[in-house]
Design a protein around this motif. Sequence first.
Motif, PDB file in Angstrom:
ATOM      1  N   PRO A   1       0.813  -1.222   0.000  1.00 32.52           N
ATOM      2  CA  PRO A   1       0.000   0.000   0.000  1.00 32.52           C
ATOM      3  C   PRO A   1       0.845   1.270   0.000  1.00 32.52           C
ATOM      4  O   PRO A   1       1.941   1.308   0.554  1.00 32.52           O
ATOM      5  CB  PRO A   1      -0.793  -0.114   1.297  1.00 32.52           C
ATOM      6  CG  PRO A   1       0.110  -0.881   2.211  1.00 32.52           C
ATOM      7  CD  PRO A   1       0.840  -1.861   1.329  1.00 32.52           C
ATOM      8  N   LEU A   2       0.290   2.304  -0.629  1.00 30.47           N
ATOM      9  CA  LEU A   2       0.786   3.672  -0.487  1.00 30.47           C
ATOM     10  C   LEU A   2      -0.242   4.386   0.367  1.00 30.47           C
ATOM     11  O   LEU A   2      -1.435   4.414   0.019  1.00 30.47           O
ATOM     12  CB  LEU A   2       0.936   4.350  -1.846  1.00 30.47           C
ATOM     13  CG  LEU A   2       1.581   5.738  -1.822  1.00 30.47           C
ATOM     14  CD1 LEU A   2       3.065   5.635  -1.487  1.00 30.47           C
ATOM     15  CD2 LEU A   2       1.402   6.448  -3.175  1.00 30.47           C
ATOM     16  N   LEU A   3       0.206   4.947   1.488  1.00 24.74           N
ATOM     17  CA  LEU A   3      -0.697   5.530   2.480  1.00 24.74           C
ATOM     18  C   LEU A   3      -0.555   7.040   2.546  1.00 24.74           C
ATOM     19  O   LEU A   3       0.497   7.592   2.205  1.00 24.74           O
ATOM     20  CB  LEU A   3      -0.388   4.946   3.871  1.00 24.74           C
ATOM     21  CG  LEU A   3      -0.284   3.422   3.994  1.00 24.74           C
ATOM     22  CD1 LEU A   3       0.236   3.055   5.371  1.00 24.74           C
ATOM     23  CD2 LEU A   3      -1.629   2.783   3.737  1.00 24.74           C
ATOM     24  N   ASN A   4      -1.619   7.695   3.018  1.00 20.45           N
ATOM     25  CA  ASN A   4      -1.520   9.115   3.344  1.00 20.45           C
ATOM     26  C   ASN A   4      -1.192   9.258   4.825  1.00 20.45           C
ATOM     27  O   ASN A   4      -0.994   8.264   5.538  1.00 20.45           O
ATOM     28  CB  ASN A   4      -2.799   9.871   2.948  1.00 20.45           C
ATOM     29  CG  ASN A   4      -4.046   9.347   3.673  1.00 20.45           C
ATOM     30  OD1 ASN A   4      -3.951   8.678   4.711  1.00 20.45           O
ATOM     31  ND2 ASN A   4      -5.209   9.642   3.127  1.00 20.45           N
ATOM     32  N   SER A   5      -1.138  10.487   5.322  1.00 26.42           N
ATOM     33  CA  SER A   5      -0.723  10.712   6.715  1.00 26.42           C
ATOM     34  C   SER A   5      -1.751  10.200   7.713  1.00 26.42           C
ATOM     35  O   SER A   5      -1.441  10.051   8.902  1.00 26.42           O
ATOM     36  CB  SER A   5      -0.470  12.214   6.939  1.00 26.42           C
ATOM     37  OG  SER A   5      -1.628  12.967   6.626  1.00 26.42           O
ATOM     38  N   ARG A   6      -2.984   9.912   7.267  1.00 24.63           N
ATOM     39  CA  ARG A   6      -4.011   9.348   8.148  1.00 24.63           C
ATOM     40  C   ARG A   6      -3.987   7.822   8.142  1.00 24.63           C
ATOM     41  O   ARG A   6      -4.823   7.188   8.787  1.00 24.63           O
ATOM     42  CB  ARG A   6      -5.396   9.848   7.721  1.00 24.63           C
ATOM     43  CG  ARG A   6      -5.619  11.330   7.953  1.00 24.63           C
ATOM     44  CD  ARG A   6      -7.056  11.726   7.668  1.00 24.63           C
ATOM     45  NE  ARG A   6      -7.382  11.541   6.263  1.00 24.63           N
ATOM     46  CZ  ARG A   6      -7.125  12.441   5.313  1.00 24.63           C
ATOM     47  NH1 ARG A   6      -6.537  13.581   5.650  1.00 24.63           N
ATOM     48  NH2 ARG A   6      -7.460  12.229   4.059  1.00 24.63           N
ATOM     49  N   GLY A   7      -3.057   7.241   7.393  1.00 23.97           N
ATOM     50  CA  GLY A   7      -2.977   5.790   7.339  1.00 23.97           C
ATOM     51  C   GLY A   7      -3.976   5.170   6.379  1.00 23.97           C
ATOM     52  O   GLY A   7      -4.177   3.950   6.404  1.00 23.97           O
ATOM     53  N   GLU A   8      -4.576   5.978   5.517  1.00 19.93           N
ATOM     54  CA  GLU A   8      -5.530   5.464   4.526  1.00 19.93           C
ATOM     55  C   GLU A   8      -4.782   5.057   3.261  1.00 19.93           C
ATOM     56  O   GLU A   8      -3.826   5.727   2.849  1.00 19.93           O
ATOM     57  CB  GLU A   8      -6.570   6.531   4.180  1.00 19.93           C
ATOM     58  CG  GLU A   8      -7.406   6.980   5.369  1.00 19.93           C
ATOM     59  CD  GLU A   8      -8.222   8.223   5.062  1.00 19.93           C
ATOM     60  OE1 GLU A   8      -9.226   8.452   5.758  1.00 19.93           O
ATOM     61  OE2 GLU A   8      -7.849   8.969   4.133  1.00 19.93           O
ATOM     62  N   VAL A   9      -5.239   3.988   2.633  1.00 21.99           N
ATOM     63  CA  VAL A   9      -4.616   3.516   1.399  1.00 21.99           C
ATOM     64  C   VAL A   9      -5.047   4.420   0.250  1.00 21.99           C
ATOM     65  O   VAL A   9      -6.236   4.536  -0.050  1.00 21.99           O
ATOM     66  CB  VAL A   9      -5.006   2.061   1.093  1.00 21.99           C
ATOM     67  CG1 VAL A   9      -4.308   1.584  -0.183  1.00 21.99           C
ATOM     68  CG2 VAL A   9      -4.661   1.143   2.250  1.00 21.99           C
ATOM     69  N   ILE A  10      -4.078   5.065  -0.390  1.00 24.13           N
ATOM     70  CA  ILE A  10      -4.397   5.924  -1.538  1.00 24.13           C
ATOM     71  C   ILE A  10      -3.908   5.321  -2.851  1.00 24.13           C
ATOM     72  O   ILE A  10      -4.248   5.806  -3.928  1.00 24.13           O
ATOM     73  CB  ILE A  10      -3.805   7.338  -1.366  1.00 24.13           C
ATOM     74  CG1 ILE A  10      -2.285   7.265  -1.132  1.00 24.13           C
ATOM     75  CG2 ILE A  10      -4.521   8.081  -0.237  1.00 24.13           C
ATOM     76  CD1 ILE A  10      -1.601   8.623  -1.092  1.00 24.13           C
ATOM     77  N   GLY A  11      -3.090   4.255  -2.742  1.00 17.79           N
ATOM     78  CA  GLY A  11      -2.595   3.639  -3.961  1.00 17.79           C
ATOM     79  C   GLY A  11      -1.990   2.278  -3.681  1.00 17.79           C
ATOM     80  O   GLY A  11      -1.804   1.878  -2.529  1.00 17.79           O
TER      81      GLY A  11
END
Length: 293
Positions: A114-124
């Motif tokens: 996974p590629l995550l954002n700063s909130r730990g959400e998967v963005i890619g």
Amino acid sequence: MVEGASRITVKFHNDPKEYRARLVGAAPPLDVALLKVDAPREKLVPLVLGDSDRIRVGQKAIAMGNPFGLEFTVTQGIVSAIRENPGAIGDESGLVPRVIQTDAAINPGNSGGPLLNSRGEVIGVNTAIFTPTGQFGAAQFAGVGFALPINLVKQYLPDLKAGKTLTAAEIIRSRPRLGVSLIPLSVYPESLRRQYGLPETGLMVQEVERDSPAQRAGLRPPSRFAYIQLPTGETLQVGVDGDVLLKADGVPLTSIAGLRRVLYAKKPGEAVSLEVWRQGRPFTVRVVPQVLR
């Protein structure tokens, strides 16, 4: 990652045990697979799938994976760009029109992570790196990695959960389409554009499929043709008096990928507004894209 595997296992952080998994569904052209893991419920803590349409250049990006076999590695960077796919994943048919570019270190073994954002959400979903040699996937990171936008993956989750293995043809049929073949005017030599009074930019209609949205909207193919030589040395036949698509929903069209971006954002039954050039006369037409499945 799982193609041809006779046995699939999954490991969890701080747990040396390997758990068996089975393949549920796959989309090989997108390098995506869905696995079901035979593990205790308390081990199965899912990551939240984010919204890749809300990504902004410069925001934090965190890549997870097993580069060079080094398990549970985390690297950090930023989203460097959201760009047209330079060939990192998919093929020339436009299966993946846009990718996320990041400088978070991505190396062999990160693919599928996974590629995550700063909130730990998967963005890619990490998929490839670009090397100084100009190759994708070679074993040398150069600050340019690519990820599949998670919203693209979400589109096919229902099919994967249903146990399907999606081919490139099935993926293409699931996308909104106009039923035309197009060539960017940027391919045309300037002398040819001047000779026939063509615009500098836009997409020249080459063919219109029968009973397609484009035909119902009245888009016209060319009746006259010329031959041009491509940089590869190949000769290409191009129309010189067909309709030219200038804009889609107000977005200037310089590439087929640009048109696909607009079409792929459409909901079923939602029309796209096309600004068309026909023999020196601009006009606007509304077309409802078609999905074949």
